[in-house]
Design a protein around this motif. Sequence first.
Motif, PDB file in Angstrom:
ATOM      1  N   PRO A 153       0.831  -1.220   0.000  1.00  0.00           N
ATOM      2  CA  PRO A 153       0.000   0.000   0.000  1.00  0.00           C
ATOM      3  C   PRO A 153       0.860   1.263   0.000  1.00  0.00           C
ATOM      4  O   PRO A 153       1.840   1.359   0.748  1.00  0.00           O
ATOM      5  CB  PRO A 153      -0.794  -0.125   1.305  1.00  0.00           C
ATOM      6  CG  PRO A 153      -0.783  -1.586   1.623  1.00  0.00           C
ATOM      7  CD  PRO A 153       0.544  -2.102   1.142  1.00  0.00           C
ATOM      8  N   GLY A 154       0.486   2.203  -0.854  1.00  0.00           N
ATOM      9  CA  GLY A 154       1.210   3.464  -0.925  1.00  0.00           C
ATOM     10  C   GLY A 154       2.451   3.432  -1.788  1.00  0.00           C
ATOM     11  O   GLY A 154       3.105   4.468  -1.995  1.00  0.00           O
ATOM     12  N   LEU A 169       1.003   2.438  -8.215  1.00  0.00           N
ATOM     13  CA  LEU A 169       0.013   3.520  -8.200  1.00  0.00           C
ATOM     14  C   LEU A 169       0.215   4.458  -9.397  1.00  0.00           C
ATOM     15  O   LEU A 169      -0.759   4.978  -9.957  1.00  0.00           O
ATOM     16  CB  LEU A 169       0.091   4.304  -6.889  1.00  0.00           C
ATOM     17  CG  LEU A 169      -0.547   3.603  -5.684  1.00  0.00           C
ATOM     18  CD1 LEU A 169      -0.141   4.279  -4.384  1.00  0.00           C
ATOM     19  CD2 LEU A 169      -2.075   3.577  -5.824  1.00  0.00           C
ATOM     20  N   LYS A 190      -7.086  10.663  -7.470  1.00  0.00           N
ATOM     21  CA  LYS A 190      -7.268   9.906  -6.229  1.00  0.00           C
ATOM     22  C   LYS A 190      -6.134   8.894  -6.044  1.00  0.00           C
ATOM     23  O   LYS A 190      -5.568   8.757  -4.956  1.00  0.00           O
ATOM     24  CB  LYS A 190      -8.617   9.190  -6.246  1.00  0.00           C
ATOM     25  CG  LYS A 190      -8.922   8.368  -5.001  1.00  0.00           C
ATOM     26  CD  LYS A 190     -10.297   7.720  -5.122  1.00  0.00           C
ATOM     27  CE  LYS A 190     -10.609   6.877  -3.884  1.00  0.00           C
ATOM     28  NZ  LYS A 190      -9.712   5.732  -3.738  1.00  0.00           N
ATOM     29  N   LEU A 191      -5.792   8.188  -7.120  1.00  0.00           N
ATOM     30  CA  LEU A 191      -4.720   7.203  -7.046  1.00  0.00           C
ATOM     31  C   LEU A 191      -3.372   7.880  -6.798  1.00  0.00           C
ATOM     32  O   LEU A 191      -2.545   7.379  -6.032  1.00  0.00           O
ATOM     33  CB  LEU A 191      -4.678   6.382  -8.335  1.00  0.00           C
ATOM     34  CG  LEU A 191      -5.829   5.382  -8.510  1.00  0.00           C
ATOM     35  CD1 LEU A 191      -5.966   4.966  -9.974  1.00  0.00           C
ATOM     36  CD2 LEU A 191      -5.601   4.148  -7.629  1.00  0.00           C
ATOM     37  N   GLU A 227      -2.736   8.657  -3.222  1.00  0.00           N
ATOM     38  CA  GLU A 227      -2.419   7.505  -2.372  1.00  0.00           C
ATOM     39  C   GLU A 227      -0.923   7.216  -2.329  1.00  0.00           C
ATOM     40  O   GLU A 227      -0.469   6.413  -1.507  1.00  0.00           O
ATOM     41  CB  GLU A 227      -3.175   6.270  -2.864  1.00  0.00           C
ATOM     42  CG  GLU A 227      -4.678   6.347  -2.661  1.00  0.00           C
ATOM     43  CD  GLU A 227      -5.400   5.124  -3.205  1.00  0.00           C
ATOM     44  OE1 GLU A 227      -4.749   4.063  -3.363  1.00  0.00           O
ATOM     45  OE2 GLU A 227      -6.603   5.231  -3.511  1.00  0.00           O
ATOM     46  N   GLU A 287       2.582   7.312  -1.209  1.00  0.00           N
ATOM     47  CA  GLU A 287       3.064   7.681   0.126  1.00  0.00           C
ATOM     48  C   GLU A 287       4.220   8.683   0.078  1.00  0.00           C
ATOM     49  O   GLU A 287       4.268   9.648   0.841  1.00  0.00           O
ATOM     50  CB  GLU A 287       3.498   6.414   0.860  1.00  0.00           C
ATOM     51  CG  GLU A 287       3.756   6.598   2.331  1.00  0.00           C
ATOM     52  CD  GLU A 287       3.999   5.268   3.018  1.00  0.00           C
ATOM     53  OE1 GLU A 287       5.178   4.897   3.147  1.00  0.00           O
ATOM     54  OE2 GLU A 287       3.007   4.606   3.387  1.00  0.00           O
TER      55      GLU A 287
END
Length: 465
Positions: free
Chosen positions: A66-67, A72, A90-91, A94, A96
């Motif tokens: 994630p991130g 992404l 939005k993506l 995300e 990080e």
Amino acid sequence: MKDSKDDYFKSKEFRELLASYENDKHTGSPIFLHSDDLAEIADYYRLEGMIEQAHEAAVYGVQLHPGATTPLLFLSREALTQNNIPKAEKLAAEIEDKSDSDYHYLLAEIGVAKGKLNEAEEKFRKYYDETSDELERDDIAIDIGIIYLDYGYFEEAQQWLERCVNNDRTDYYEAMANVLFFTQNLSECAMMYEKLIDAHPYNPAYWLGLSNSQMMMGHYEESACSCNYGIAVAPECVDLYIVKAECLKQLQQTAELYKLMKQISSTESQSPQTLVGFASILSSNHQFQEALNCLEKAHGLLKKLPYDKNKPIYLSLYQEASLANFYLGSKPLASYYANEALHIAPNNAHSLTLKGLILLSDKLVDAAEECFRKAIAADNNPEDTMLRIFYAYYTNKLYEQAFQTLSSLHELYPYCNDGYTIAYLAICSWHTNRMEEFNQYLKEVTVQEPSNMEMVLHHIIYTIH
């Protein structure tokens, strides 16, 4: 000629990585790969045209890490190709590591998609200037050029491509050939494709690019010859047959045109794609019943194949069926197939203009124009969409709207101003009593494409009588 993108995907290292990923997927074993590796696999699948597999690999990369930046980035750019800017943003949010230069590069790309070129250019330049390695700077210049090209900003694309120092490479020639094609520098465009063919003689896309540029210059015999070479390399490439058919049509070689269509439609290896492609050719020659016959054969073959994996060809089939039925006077069937096409891809520009065409024929002008607005908004390069909208108005004898649409196309996209565009501007000027414009466009037709003057005059005489 250097090819900068494919070398890694051909390497033993990547082939082993891909084999490991696919084996784990097949056996249901847990996949433990770095996010960058999964993004590379997604990019490989994308280049191979395996869109669903590409998406799946990138999504797995985000689930596992994630991130993480690279998967992404892939998914955000995928959203951009679908014209879904909110999803892309939005993506991107995300990601990080907001200090990552690739993150800011993505924001610049989103800026281009939104038409905020000054902001995008500032980010691109910063990203480019932070890199000192000459080869990396060339990669960046080409990538930025391709981004501008994808959104129809040809001048900006060319400026970035011209920054490339070591330009003897495939991706440079591909991008520059596209810029030259869309800016109507067709002779130089053909030269670019010839260089690509010298290095990659078995790539049908380059033969198609060469034949298209030759056809646009009116060199129909040369274009047909290039198509023959391309077809010898890739007999399954429908677009090459379509270009050759257009050349034969322009050369008035009707017997050869029918021979070409018969040859393909009777072959044992005929595919749904080929049949749908030839249905399009038949429709362009106003042979709508023959087009439907081709589409029926294509549909029979498609029934034997998985639906989900063949949605793109179903989309084309429904679009062609809608058009053919409309001109054969079967409006209920035309509407049915247009709705089926929109069910597959609700924001497809071609399907929306087909729906608008049918609505206009029922005098539902407001509903039709709403379809047209959606179609233009959904298309990153709306020239073809505007041309279809023009034909929708013209077919329904709404000459004022037809004139306004074609005038906008004429002003916004000068490279679209071929002989047919000017000829139809003359016809619409006559219908809307714009005699000064009519005389101007008639003179332009006489100079630019004398053969089309007969079409203009014939139309007017026919209308009078």
